[in-house]
Scaffold this motif. Structure first.
Motif, PDB file in Angstrom:
ATOM      1  N   PRO A   1       0.813  -1.226   0.000  1.00 49.45           N
ATOM      2  CA  PRO A   1       0.000   0.000   0.000  1.00 49.45           C
ATOM      3  C   PRO A   1       0.847   1.278   0.000  1.00 49.45           C
ATOM      4  O   PRO A   1       1.282   1.729   1.042  1.00 49.45           O
ATOM      5  N   MET A   2       1.059   1.863  -1.154  1.00 50.64           N
ATOM      6  CA  MET A   2       1.885   3.072  -1.251  1.00 50.64           C
ATOM      7  C   MET A   2       1.072   4.321  -0.887  1.00 50.64           C
ATOM      8  O   MET A   2       0.026   4.571  -1.478  1.00 50.64           O
ATOM      9  N   ILE A   3       1.581   5.089   0.065  1.00 47.43           N
ATOM     10  CA  ILE A   3       0.880   6.324   0.443  1.00 47.43           C
ATOM     11  C   ILE A   3       1.780   7.515   0.158  1.00 47.43           C
ATOM     12  O   ILE A   3       2.919   7.580   0.628  1.00 47.43           O
ATOM     13  N   ARG A   4       1.286   8.443  -0.647  1.00 54.48           N
ATOM     14  CA  ARG A   4       2.038   9.637  -1.082  1.00 54.48           C
ATOM     15  C   ARG A   4       3.428   9.239  -1.600  1.00 54.48           C
ATOM     16  O   ARG A   4       4.453   9.768  -1.179  1.00 54.48           O
ATOM     17  N   TYR A   5       3.417   8.322  -2.542  1.00 54.96           N
ATOM     18  CA  TYR A   5       4.682   7.830  -3.107  1.00 54.96           C
ATOM     19  C   TYR A   5       5.205   8.786  -4.170  1.00 54.96           C
ATOM     20  O   TYR A   5       4.507   9.140  -5.118  1.00 54.96           O
ATOM     21  N   ARG A   6       6.434   9.226  -4.013  1.00 53.44           N
ATOM     22  CA  ARG A   6       7.049  10.167  -4.959  1.00 53.44           C
ATOM     23  C   ARG A   6       7.604   9.395  -6.152  1.00 53.44           C
ATOM     24  O   ARG A   6       8.556   8.639  -6.021  1.00 53.44           O
ATOM     25  N   THR A   7       7.007   9.628  -7.322  1.00 55.81           N
ATOM     26  CA  THR A   7       7.388   8.844  -8.505  1.00 55.81           C
ATOM     27  C   THR A   7       8.658   9.357  -9.181  1.00 55.81           C
ATOM     28  O   THR A   7       9.283   8.646  -9.950  1.00 55.81           O
ATOM     29  N   ARG A   8       8.965  10.645  -8.954  1.00 55.27           N
ATOM     30  CA  ARG A   8      10.057  11.356  -9.636  1.00 55.27           C
ATOM     31  C   ARG A   8       9.724  11.639 -11.105  1.00 55.27           C
ATOM     32  O   ARG A   8      10.553  12.150 -11.844  1.00 55.27           O
ATOM     33  N   ASP A   9       8.523  11.291 -11.543  1.00 54.78           N
ATOM     34  CA  ASP A   9       8.107  11.630 -12.915  1.00 54.78           C
ATOM     35  C   ASP A   9       7.585  13.061 -12.947  1.00 54.78           C
ATOM     36  O   ASP A   9       6.860  13.478 -12.040  1.00 54.78           O
ATOM     37  N   ILE A  10       7.946  13.769 -13.997  1.00 55.85           N
ATOM     38  CA  ILE A  10       7.580  15.184 -14.104  1.00 55.85           C
ATOM     39  C   ILE A  10       6.446  15.346 -15.129  1.00 55.85           C
ATOM     40  O   ILE A  10       6.611  14.973 -16.294  1.00 55.85           O
ATOM     41  N   CYS A  11       5.318  15.884 -14.679  1.00 54.64           N
ATOM     42  CA  CYS A  11       4.185  16.100 -15.597  1.00 54.64           C
ATOM     43  C   CYS A  11       3.195  17.076 -14.967  1.00 54.64           C
ATOM     44  O   CYS A  11       3.485  17.685 -13.931  1.00 54.64           O
ATOM     45  N   SER A  12       2.030  17.251 -15.587  1.00 50.25           N
ATOM     46  CA  SER A  12       0.986  18.104 -15.006  1.00 50.25           C
ATOM     47  C   SER A  12      -0.351  17.364 -15.071  1.00 50.25           C
ATOM     48  O   SER A  12      -0.475  16.357 -15.781  1.00 50.25           O
ATOM     49  N   LEU A  13      -1.342  17.855 -14.322  1.00 50.58           N
ATOM     50  CA  LEU A  13      -2.666  17.229 -14.293  1.00 50.58           C
ATOM     51  C   LEU A  13      -3.700  18.182 -14.876  1.00 50.58           C
ATOM     52  O   LEU A  13      -3.558  19.399 -14.756  1.00 50.58           O
ATOM     53  N   SER A  14      -4.733  17.625 -15.502  1.00 50.30           N
ATOM     54  CA  SER A  14      -5.793  18.477 -16.027  1.00 50.30           C
ATOM     55  C   SER A  14      -7.155  17.850 -15.778  1.00 50.30           C
ATOM     56  O   SER A  14      -7.357  16.662 -16.023  1.00 50.30           O
ATOM     57  N   ARG A  15      -8.084  18.680 -15.291  1.00 47.07           N
ATOM     58  CA  ARG A  15      -9.458  18.200 -15.070  1.00 47.07           C
ATOM     59  C   ARG A  15     -10.415  18.736 -16.120  1.00 47.07           C
ATOM     60  O   ARG A  15     -11.625  18.700 -15.943  1.00 47.07           O
ATOM     61  N   GLU A  16      -9.863  19.254 -17.196  1.00 44.79           N
ATOM     62  CA  GLU A  16     -10.739  19.750 -18.264  1.00 44.79           C
ATOM     63  C   GLU A  16     -11.605  18.606 -18.776  1.00 44.79           C
ATOM     64  O   GLU A  16     -11.154  17.465 -18.846  1.00 44.79           O
ATOM     65  N   LYS A  17     -12.822  18.942 -19.177  1.00 39.54           N
ATOM     66  CA  LYS A  17     -13.761  17.922 -19.656  1.00 39.54           C
ATOM     67  C   LYS A  17     -13.155  17.209 -20.865  1.00 39.54           C
ATOM     68  O   LYS A  17     -12.635  17.857 -21.776  1.00 39.54           O
ATOM     69  N   CYS A  18     -13.211  15.878 -20.858  1.00 37.79           N
ATOM     70  CA  CYS A  18     -12.627  15.143 -21.985  1.00 37.79           C
ATOM     71  C   CYS A  18     -13.738  14.700 -22.941  1.00 37.79           C
ATOM     72  O   CYS A  18     -14.759  14.171 -22.495  1.00 37.79           O
ATOM     73  N   PRO A  19     -13.525  14.887 -24.244  1.00 41.93           N
ATOM     74  CA  PRO A  19     -14.572  14.502 -25.200  1.00 41.93           C
ATOM     75  C   PRO A  19     -14.908  13.011 -25.158  1.00 41.93           C
ATOM     76  O   PRO A  19     -15.972  12.601 -25.634  1.00 41.93           O
ATOM     77  N   CYS A  20     -14.052  12.174 -24.567  1.00 39.38           N
ATOM     78  CA  CYS A  20     -14.322  10.731 -24.557  1.00 39.38           C
ATOM     79  C   CYS A  20     -15.404  10.363 -23.555  1.00 39.38           C
ATOM     80  O   CYS A  20     -15.902   9.236 -23.559  1.00 39.38           O
ATOM     81  N   GLY A  21     -15.732  11.288 -22.647  1.00 41.35           N
ATOM     82  CA  GLY A  21     -16.782  11.014 -21.668  1.00 41.35           C
ATOM     83  C   GLY A  21     -16.250  10.529 -20.326  1.00 41.35           C
ATOM     84  O   GLY A  21     -16.987  10.473 -19.344  1.00 41.35           O
ATOM     85  N   ARG A  22     -14.965  10.189 -20.265  1.00 40.07           N
ATOM     86  CA  ARG A  22     -14.419   9.763 -18.968  1.00 40.07           C
ATOM     87  C   ARG A  22     -14.262  11.000 -18.085  1.00 40.07           C
ATOM     88  O   ARG A  22     -13.984  12.092 -18.595  1.00 40.07           O
ATOM     89  N   THR A  23     -14.408  10.768 -16.770  1.00 37.71           N
ATOM     90  CA  THR A  23     -14.366  11.912 -15.856  1.00 37.71           C
ATOM     91  C   THR A  23     -13.100  11.926 -15.003  1.00 37.71           C
ATOM     92  O   THR A  23     -12.910  12.817 -14.195  1.00 37.71           O
ATOM     93  N   HIS A  24     -12.248  10.924 -15.180  1.00 35.89           N
ATOM     94  CA  HIS A  24     -11.054  10.856 -14.342  1.00 35.89           C
ATOM     95  C   HIS A  24     -10.003  11.848 -14.842  1.00 35.89           C
ATOM     96  O   HIS A  24      -9.865  12.065 -16.051  1.00 35.89           O
ATOM     97  N   VAL A  25      -9.277  12.410 -13.898  1.00 36.83           N
ATOM     98  CA  VAL A  25      -8.249  13.421 -14.196  1.00 36.83           C
ATOM     99  C   VAL A  25      -7.236  12.888 -15.213  1.00 36.83           C
ATOM    100  O   VAL A  25      -6.983  11.671 -15.263  1.00 36.83           O
ATOM    101  N   LYS A  26      -6.687  13.799 -16.023  1.00 35.61           N
ATOM    102  CA  LYS A  26      -5.682  13.355 -17.004  1.00 35.61           C
ATOM    103  C   LYS A  26      -4.301  13.879 -16.627  1.00 35.61           C
ATOM    104  O   LYS A  26      -4.151  15.008 -16.167  1.00 35.61           O
ATOM    105  N   MET A  27      -3.286  13.022 -16.827  1.00 35.95           N
ATOM    106  CA  MET A  27      -1.893  13.472 -16.643  1.00 35.95           C
ATOM    107  C   MET A  27      -1.275  13.667 -18.022  1.00 35.95           C
ATOM    108  O   MET A  27      -1.609  12.956 -18.973  1.00 35.95           O
TER     109      MET A  27
END
Ligand code: DLL
Length: 433
Positions: A295-321
């Motif tokens: 069970p990993m809690i607040r695990y630092r991946t060291r991967d660099i990216c950003s998150l977006s909650r903009e509505k996706c045309p595919c209909g999925r509601t989960h956040v995108k990286m």
């Protein structure tokens, strides 16, 4: 039309997802505090108890977990369930220090395979598909994860594992494989080999590819799509969190949906640990809220990216990286400037080269040397020195404008740089030796 493996959760309203995340987080924190002495000590040292965590709004109160913790606790120190309830391990191919060994209960394997099934369906997979899994099988998570997902979807699964390229192509052609799963660098190599065999995209039965496990540029995607005549989907994951399928791309091809019913994502400033506002680029941190054995809690991946909650045309509601540009530990510092291999790849592919390149960094007279070796394509190959110099000059100018530092460019003959069947090794840095 967009298809989903589990529409009720993939397209759930945001409030529902967040409610589920809060419930699972509270239960998970309590469980690890009570069952994993390593976590209990970490939380006690940080001055936080399970009672302080009432929902996702309290996530930031918990301490981070890092790769160093995994090393400290190796091999059993982070186990969340008795060993007799564990049914599998997987492990990373880390080159330094101890390997990461991740444990799974049957519940964890099911959860992981479901995530991979979501990715396969998002890439057009169904029980009519023939899915060739050319990621390595064994300790690496790529083969086993996509294999399990492919079974869940009901595809005809072709478990070729990586390597033996001509046999891979034979299976693709003879069994009319429609989905190919492998690293992007291996997909590029398979494409190159098929082209050499005289196969044109319309003679290749593949319709889509699920490529991940390493950073790859948008330009490389275009290149693979063109050579194989497919739609290429990105997939992300890491052993510590299960493997492939933590996030996957949909038909919009504009970032990967994170499976938020299992993983909560945060972006932090890698230097201060401060949580950054949505849209910022920083280090990706994950909390696995319903995994049992590891069970990993607040695990630092060291991967660099950003998150977006903009509505996706595919209909999925989960956040995108966004596509990770690489790990913070893949980043090279050359003459004081931060350089990601994926930036170099973008320049190369924009100028018509392929992804067959090497970055060679060294040190002479206390100054960093920086060379980019690139294969000429058979079409541009020439022994006219003037022409080669012209091409090198143009590439060096492109690299300078992208990176802000000068690179020595060496164009080499086609097929002189070793091909990769798994994760490509593109950097040779002799400064560390
Ligand atoms: O690479 C799991 C995987 C297998 C993902 C197959 C996708 C497909 P590890 O070997 O533990 O696990 O390596 C995890 O690889 O932290 C990233 O740095 C990198 N990575 C994985 N997927 C991507 C991606 C597997 N799509 C590490 N883009 C991660 C960029 C990726 N980097």
């Amino acid at each position: 039309m967009e298809n989903y493996y589990q529409p009720e959760i993939e397209c759930a309203p945001r409030e529902e997802i967040e409610k589920l995340q809060s419930e699972r987080l509270v239960a998970q924190v309590k469980r690890v505090y009570e069952n994993v002495p390593y976590y209990k000590k970490k939380m006690d040292d940080h001055g936080v108890t399970p009672d302080d965590i009432k929902g996702i709004e309290d996530l930031h109160k918990l301490p981070f977990l890092s790769k160093a913790d995994l090393r400290d606790a190796y091999p059993y120190g982070l186990l969340g369930k008795p060993l007799k309830e564990c049914v599998r391990i997987q492990s990373t191919s880390g080159t330094t220090g101890k390997r990461v060994v991740a444990f799974y209960t049957q519940h964890d394997v099911d959860l992981w395979e479901e995530c991979c099934a979501r990715a396969i369906v998002a890439a057009g997979g169904s029980d009519e598909s023939v899915c060739q899994v050319s990621y390595g099988y064994g300790l690496f998570t790529g083969g086993p994860g996509l294999n399990g997902g492919s079974h869940k979807v009901g595809c005809l699964t072709v478990p070729t594992s990586s390597g033996n390229t001509d046999r891979q192509i034979m299976f693709i052609q003879d069994l009319s494989a429609t989905i190919l799963c492998c690293t992007p660098s291996y997909a590029a190599y398979l494409g190159e080999r098929m082209k050499e065999m005289g196969l044109t995209p319309d003679q290749i039965p593949l319709k889509s590819g699920i490529f991940g496990a390493e950073a790859w540029s948008e330009e490389m995607r275009q290149d693979i799509q063109k050579t194989l005549g497919i739609k290429a989907y990105d997939i992300y994951g890491l052993t510590e969190l299960s493997g492939p399928g933590v996030a996957f791309e949909c038909s919009a091809q504009s970032g990967m949906h994170i499976n938020e019913d299992h993983f909560i994502a945060e972006i932090i400033d890698p230097d201060t640990g401060e949580v950054l506002p949505e849209g910022s680029t920083g280090e990706l941190v994950f909390t696995a809220i319903d995994k049992e054995a590891f069970p990993m809690i607040r695990y630092r991946t060291r991967d660099i990216c950003s998150l977006s909650r903009e509505k996706c045309p595919c209909g999925r509601t989960h956040v995108k990286m966004s596509k990770p540009k690489g790990r913070s530990d893949d980043m090279l510092i050359i003459r004081g400037v931060n350089v990601f291999p994926s930036q170099i790849e973008t320049v190369l592919l924009n100028q018509g080269y392929t992804s067959n390149y090497q970055i060679v960094v060294g040190r002479e007279n206390n100054t960093d040397t920086f060379e980019v070796r690139v294969e000429m394509t058979p079409e541009m190959f020439t022994d006219n020195v003037g022409q080669i110099q012209e091409l090198q000059k143009k590439l060096a100018a492109g690299l300078l404008s992208m990176l802000g530092i000068k690179a020595k460019v060496s164009l080499v003959a086609p097929k002189t740089i070793e091909r990769s069947e798994g994760k490509a090794v593109r950097v040779i840095d002799t400064r560390k030796i």
